[in-house]
Design a protein around this motif. Structure first.
Motif, short mmCIF file in Angstrom:
data_model
loop_
_atom_site.label_atom_id
_atom_site.label_comp_id
_atom_site.label_asym_id
_atom_site.label_seq_id
_atom_site.Cartn_x
_atom_site.Cartn_y
_atom_site.Cartn_z
N PHE A 104 11.79 12.11 4.21
CA PHE A 104 12.15 12.66 3.00
C PHE A 104 10.22 13.32 3.19
N ALA A 105 10.05 14.29 3.15
CA ALA A 105 8.56 14.32 2.48
C ALA A 105 8.02 14.27 1.52
N ASP A 106 9.06 14.17 0.73
CA ASP A 106 8.37 13.39 -0.39
C ASP A 106 7.87 12.49 -0.30
N VAL A 107 8.08 11.44 0.05
CA VAL A 107 7.22 9.90 0.38
C VAL A 107 5.51 10.54 0.58
N THR A 108 5.84 11.07 2.04
CA THR A 108 4.46 11.10 2.59
C THR A 108 3.87 11.64 1.33
N GLN A 109 4.18 12.31 0.75
CA GLN A 109 3.32 13.20 -0.16
C GLN A 109 3.16 12.29 -0.97
N GLN A 110 3.49 11.27 -2.11
CA GLN A 110 3.44 11.08 -3.29
C GLN A 110 2.86 9.14 -2.71
N LEU A 111 2.35 8.97 -1.58
CA LEU A 111 1.74 8.01 -0.67
C LEU A 111 0.21 8.20 -0.08
N VAL A 112 0.35 9.55 -0.25
CA VAL A 112 -1.38 9.77 0.16
C VAL A 112 -2.45 10.03 -0.11
N ASP A 113 -2.42 9.64 -1.58
CA ASP A 113 -3.38 9.71 -2.35
C ASP A 113 -3.53 7.43 -2.62
N GLN A 114 -3.13 7.30 -2.03
CA GLN A 114 -3.36 5.88 -1.96
C GLN A 114 -4.05 5.08 -0.62
N PRO A 115 -4.75 4.32 -0.74
CA PRO A 115 -6.00 3.54 0.49
C PRO A 115 -4.65 3.86 2.52
N LYS A 116 -4.91 4.26 2.87
CA LYS A 116 -3.32 4.45 4.17
C LYS A 116 -3.57 2.54 4.60
N MET A 117 -5.04 1.95 4.40
CA MET A 117 -4.33 0.64 5.14
C MET A 117 -3.63 -0.10 3.69
N HIS A 118 -3.22 0.70 2.94
CA HIS A 118 -2.26 -0.37 1.95
C HIS A 118 -1.41 -0.12 1.48
N VAL A 119 -0.45 0.90 1.96
CA VAL A 119 0.63 0.83 1.91
C VAL A 119 1.68 0.43 2.94
N VAL A 120 1.91 -0.58 2.87
CA VAL A 120 2.58 -1.36 4.38
C VAL A 120 4.46 -1.38 4.42
N ILE A 121 4.27 -1.06 5.45
CA ILE A 121 5.82 -0.43 6.04
C ILE A 121 6.30 -1.38 6.72
N GLN A 122 7.08 -1.53 6.17
CA GLN A 122 8.69 -2.84 6.63
C GLN A 122 9.48 -1.78 6.78
N PRO A 123 10.43 -2.17 8.33
CA PRO A 123 10.70 -2.14 9.21
C PRO A 123 12.16 -1.87 8.89
N SER A 124 12.81 -3.10 8.12
CA SER A 124 13.99 -2.81 7.33
C SER A 124 14.57 -3.99 6.26
N ASN A 125 15.47 -3.13 5.35
CA ASN A 125 14.83 -4.80 4.48
C ASN A 125 16.58 -6.04 4.91
N ARG A 126 15.29 -6.91 4.16
CA ARG A 126 15.57 -8.13 4.65
C ARG A 126 15.91 -9.19 2.55
N GLY A 127 15.48 -8.16 2.12
CA GLY A 127 15.97 -8.68 0.81
C GLY A 127 14.25 -9.07 0.19
N THR A 128 14.18 -8.88 -1.24
CA THR A 128 12.59 -8.82 -2.03
C THR A 128 11.78 -9.70 -1.53
N ALA A 129 12.24 -10.79 -1.31
CA ALA A 129 11.15 -12.43 -1.10
C ALA A 129 10.55 -11.72 -0.11
N ILE A 130 10.92 -11.58 1.21
CA ILE A 130 10.23 -11.18 2.06
C ILE A 130 9.54 -9.67 1.87
#
Length: 349
Positions: A104-130
């Motif tokens: 979704f293009a909205d996601v990139t647009q909303q994260l663009v102002d955050q420091p790139k190294m501070h946006v952590v991308i998880q590959p899949s959903n493994r629950g809130t603890a991980i």
């Protein structure tokens, strides 16, 4: 009516001012070192499945709810960024999102102002603890002595200043006793079976600053009758907003769930890998889903008594946007900014 609302709003801000100062009645003021160690993690990796029909009717797609601009010109995630930055600078805020969100293009647009190294991308959903441990590993690479505030990204809050005054007070408690984890709880407006509840212990209210109490137990999504009983006994809604010293949090994880702790260290080791993305994918492929509330917070009062506290948040209208009904109710409340302490423009559903 307007005069009464103005008085109510003034009272809220007076309460915020008192709250910000109150910890000095109990503790020494925090040091500059403590303040510089304050960090935040924003949890934005959820898929928002329950609200997908509403989002589809509004937008015609399946954009996860935290990125949707239900009212005004900002999403819940963007409001969360703004809220967190009242206390913590942008360069110490880490956000976890899911890889699938970037379709979704909205996601990139909303994260663009955050420091790139501070946006952590998880590959899949493994629950809130991980989902919390992954950004925590990245955060500790840069801030090994961090005290961390955790913010879910799907909340509506009527008064950010007052809410963050409570977060500031929670930081103060943890900075003076690093073994404590402080959760923020909301005094319930009604007995809501779909919320999680925090039941405070019977310790004297003066034992901790700002009416913080030791947590006796959690009750996740009780029946209506049980919810009514919990509310009558002073139970609080669980916001999942919490503050902890990172190293203490990890020591509790190690004591309670060694597999989860091992997963964290595999993530830490992977941060130095040549192919970081593939290394994290392999860890996630092996990991079992773990719910932070059910598998960790619910067990903590039993395994480590008196270390988990709840701080009641008063004077704030809070909504966990897990259903269309809750969003409609909040929009109705927020339609009167003078009374709500918020300034969103209502958007018709």
């Amino acid at each position: 009516m307007r005069r009464r609302c103005a008085r109510q709003l003034a009272a809220k801000h007076l309460l915020a001012s008192i709250l910000l100062k109150s910890r000095y009645m109990f503790y020494k003021p925090v040091s500059e070192t403590d303040v510089s160690n304050r960090c935040a993690i924003i949890l934005a990796a959820g898929d928002g499945v329950r609200l997908r029909p509403l989002v589809n009717s509004l937008r015609g797609d399946a954009l996860p709810k935290q990125y949707v601009k239900f009212f005004g010109d900002r999403s819940m995630l963007q409001f969360t960024f703004q809220r967190a930055q009242r206390l913590i600078p942008r360069e110490r805020i880490f956000t976890v999102v899911d890889q699938s969100h970037f379709e979704f293009a909205d996601v990139t647009q909303q994260l663009v102002d955050q420091p790139k190294m501070h946006v952590v991308i998880q590959p899949s959903n493994r629950g809130t603890a991980i989902g919390l441990l992954l950004p925590l590993a990245h955060l500790l690479e840069r801030h090994p002595d961090a005290t961390v505030a955790v913010f879910p990204s799907d909340h509506f809050i009527s008064d950010d200043d007052l809410f963050m005054a409570h977060v500031d007070a929670a930081f103060g408690i943890v900075e003076q006793d690093s073994a404590k984890i402080v959760l923020l709880g909301i005094p319930p407006r009604v007995a809501e079976p779909e919320y999680g509840y925090i039941v405070p212990a019977g310790d004297p209210p003066s034992a901790f600053p700002c009416d913080a109490r030791i947590v006796s137990r959690f009750v996740e999504k009780p029946s209506l009758g049980v919810a009514q009983e919990i509310v009558s006994r002073g139970g609080l809604w669980n916001t999942l907003v919490m503050v902890f010293r990172a190293q203490s949090f990890l020591s509790y994880v190690r004591a309670m769930n060694n597999q989860l702790y091992s997963c964290f260290w595999r993530i830490r080791d992977a941060l130095g890998a040549h192919s970081l993305i593939r290394a994290i994918e392999k860890i996630y492929e092996r990991a079992q889903p773990v719910n932070l509330s059910k598998s960790f917070l619910e067990e903590l009062p039993h395994r480590c008594p008196s270390q988990l506290l709840v701080l009641p948040v008063r004077g704030v209208y809070w909504c966990d946007c897990g259903s269309e009904e809750r969003i409609v109710k909040f929009l109705g409340h927020a339609a009167n900014p003078a009374c709500a302490g918020a300034t969103p423009r209502r958007k018709s559903l």
